[in-house]
Write an enzyme that holds these catalytic residues in place. Structure first.
Site, short mmCIF file in Angstrom:
data_model
loop_
_atom_site.label_atom_id
_atom_site.label_comp_id
_atom_site.label_asym_id
_atom_site.label_seq_id
_atom_site.Cartn_x
_atom_site.Cartn_y
_atom_site.Cartn_z
N TYR A 152 -24.38 -10.45 -56.13
CA TYR A 152 -24.64 -9.52 -57.22
C TYR A 152 -26.11 -9.17 -57.45
O TYR A 152 -26.45 -8.01 -57.64
CB TYR A 152 -24.07 -10.10 -58.51
N CYS A 186 -36.07 -13.05 -62.33
CA CYS A 186 -37.36 -12.36 -62.40
C CYS A 186 -37.65 -11.79 -61.02
O CYS A 186 -37.04 -12.16 -60.03
CB CYS A 186 -38.48 -13.33 -62.77
N ASN A 203 -40.53 -16.78 -60.19
CA ASN A 203 -39.10 -16.49 -60.20
C ASN A 203 -38.38 -17.80 -59.94
O ASN A 203 -38.53 -18.38 -58.88
CB ASN A 203 -38.78 -15.46 -59.11
N GLY A 204 -37.61 -18.26 -60.93
CA GLY A 204 -36.89 -19.50 -60.75
C GLY A 204 -36.83 -20.29 -62.03
O GLY A 204 -37.04 -19.75 -63.13
N GLY A 263 -35.51 -7.93 -63.79
CA GLY A 263 -36.01 -8.33 -65.10
C GLY A 263 -36.48 -7.12 -65.88
O GLY A 263 -37.23 -6.30 -65.34
#
Ligand code: SF4
Length: 509
Positions: A249, A9, A109-110, A35
């Site tokens: 990436y 995210c 985010n996580g 996302g």
């Protein structure tokens, strides 16, 4: 679209700007790669929070009318890919609640690895959950806190969760950024004039003309309000475990992540790969876009010219309609097309950032050969990916990871390449200037820095992603070339490994 780990995210927050919602919209645009399932913005004017969330890309989620209604000088935003929970609007973020401590908006985010046990404890006490995300437990814990001020209630709530989190939170008059003590996911701090910006990657600051100041440190909470910026470190310190896959990436190469230029780190991966696994060849060809930086480094180090022998169609969106099986043979060609003038008769080094299942790589090797390549040597700018991620990244089960179930030569045969080589683990960690001790490499080692609660096996991703009964080491799975067609679902490899299924969310209630 490609056979990759999936981004998690992206979060964005800004305090002290009259165009906060518009700037958040732009920030989310820059973070779209993190996302694509839903997007949301919450804005506040000092008295109340207004919010808008929708499924789809940022471009589709907001109109000018929507943004005009999000008034105020502070805002937070979120783009979501569902690492935990279903893909539906109720799960879109920011989550906004009203409580005894006032309104709170939260973007995450996580992945919280003790979410299951905390969720169940809250439900037993009468909590009613509106979403199937792990993030919602934080707002429940916040609402139940008896602390006498908002920031203490936030610390008390976050102190009860474990795992990976970079949060942006907002009350009616301040924004707050919090990064977990391990620092799994990135969170950067910047300035736009007098305004403060907190976001996942610095590319979001670039777009709005903000300046990167520093990272929010692991275990740090920063609060931007009318009195300025304050920093506290309210959580016990832990061993740093920043996600090295951000450099491999996930992050955009124009970002600074964990204080390093992603482009420079990724290019160094390529140089190191060339030193470790050079091969006589005529041309270095990146698999676009993710292999480009490493290919530049590989070409620079090896002296072999780099050419764009594969061209990517950037306009294949999520609405692409899969044709009938009878005409699906074009497979990956809808996304990539070979340049025959570059490949024909050549010894080609194909450079990519990673191989997950191997299904797409196999098609690309076939495509390069069909364009006339004499030899195809696959070079991967990270080590073999052998274990799933539980810290906010969507990965297949271990049994679907080709490197977890096959030897290097089996992978080479499956891809039909002349040779395959991966960057070594030392090569990976020694290419990151800030030191290998600060990074998580669990998906390459299977060693996890945050332990899982023992009683979580029934519903944790652990149970969903790892083989319930590992295959005996003495019986390697056979590799065949059967089952290959235009399908990228992983079915070809799954049939090889005798394993089905695809990605799983932690909770699907
Ligand atoms: S397991 Fe891999 S993808 Fe997950 S946080 Fe660690 S390095 Fe990143």
């Amino acid at each position: 679209m490609f056979d990759k780990f999936r981004d998690e995210c992206g979060v964005f927050g800004i305090f002290g700007h009259p165009e906060s919602a518009n700037l958040t919209y732009l920030g989310l645009y820059a973070l779209q790669h993190r996302g694509q399932e839903s997007a949301g913005i919450a804005a506040a004017d000092g008295t109340r929070i207004r919010t808008s969330r929708a499924m789809g890309y940022v471009n589709d989620a907001f109109s000018s009318d929507t943004l005009a209604g999000l008034t105020g000088h502070l805002a937070v935003g979120h783009v979501r890919y569902s690492t935990a929970g279903e893909s539906r609007l109720a799960n879109a973020q920011p989550i906004v609640i009203d409580s005894a401590h006032g309104q709170l908006a939260l973007g995450h985010n996580g992945n919280l690895i003790n979410a299951g046990e905390v969720h169940d404890a809250l439900v037993r006490e009468g909590a009613i959950f509106q979403t199937s995300t792990d993030s919602e437990i934080v707002v429940h814990l916040f609402a139940r806190s008896k602390a006498d001020n908002v920031e203490s209630a936030i610390v008390e709530a976050i102190g009860q969760v474990r795992g990976a989190y970079s949060f942006v939170l907002m009350t009616k008059d301040r924004i707050i950024g919090v990064r977990d003590p391990h620092g799994f996911r990135p969170l950067a701090l910047g300035r736009l004039g007098d305004a403060w910006v907190i976001c996942s990657e610095t590319c979001a600051m670039d777009l709005i003309g903000a300046t990167y100041v520093r990272d929010v440190e692991p275990g740090e909470m920063v609060v931007a309000s009318a009195t300025g910026l304050r920093s506290v470190k309210p959580f016990p310190p832990a061993k740093h475990s920043q996600c090295i896959f951000e450099h491999v990436y996930f992050s955009r190469p124009d970002s600074y992540v964990f204080g390093e230029s992603v482009n420079e780190v990724r290019t160094e991966f390529g140089r190191r790969l060339a030193r470790e696994s050079g091969v006589p060849a005529d041309v270095v060809v990146p698999i676009p876009d993710s292999g480009v930086c490493a290919a530049v480094g590989f070409a620079e180090q090896s002296g072999i010219p780099m050419r764009m022998g594969l061209i990517r169609n950037h306009y294949v969106g999520r609405t692409f309609i899969q044709p009938q099986q009878s005409i699906r043979h074009f497979g990956v060609r809808v996304k990539l097309n070979p340049v025959k003038s570059i490949l024909n008769g050549k010894r080609v080094v194909l450079v990519d950032d990673s191989i997950v299942r191997g299904t797409t790589s196999r098609k690309i090797v076939r495509m390069v050969r069909s364009a006339g390549a004499r030899e195809v040597h696959m070079r991967i700018s990270c080590p073999p990916t052998i274990s799933p991620c539980f810290y906010g990244v969507d990965t297949p089960r271990r049994s679907e990871l080709i490197a977890a179930t096959h030897t290097l030569d089996e992978i080479r045969r499956y891809l039909n390449a002349d040779s395959v080589a991966y960057l070594s683990l030392d090569g990976l960690t020694e290419s990151v200037p800030s030191g290998k001790s600060r990074y998580c490499t669990s998906c390459y080692t299977g060693v996890y820095p945050v332990a899982f609660p023992r009683d979580e096996a029934a519903y944790l991703q652990l149970a969903l992603k790892l083989n319930p009964e590992p295959a005996p080491p003495s019986t390697p799975q056979p590799v065949t070339m059967d089952g290959f067609d235009g399908d990228e679902s992983g079915s070809a490899l799954s049939s090889l490994a005798g394993v089905g299924s695809s990605r799983d969310g932690r909770r699907t209630d």
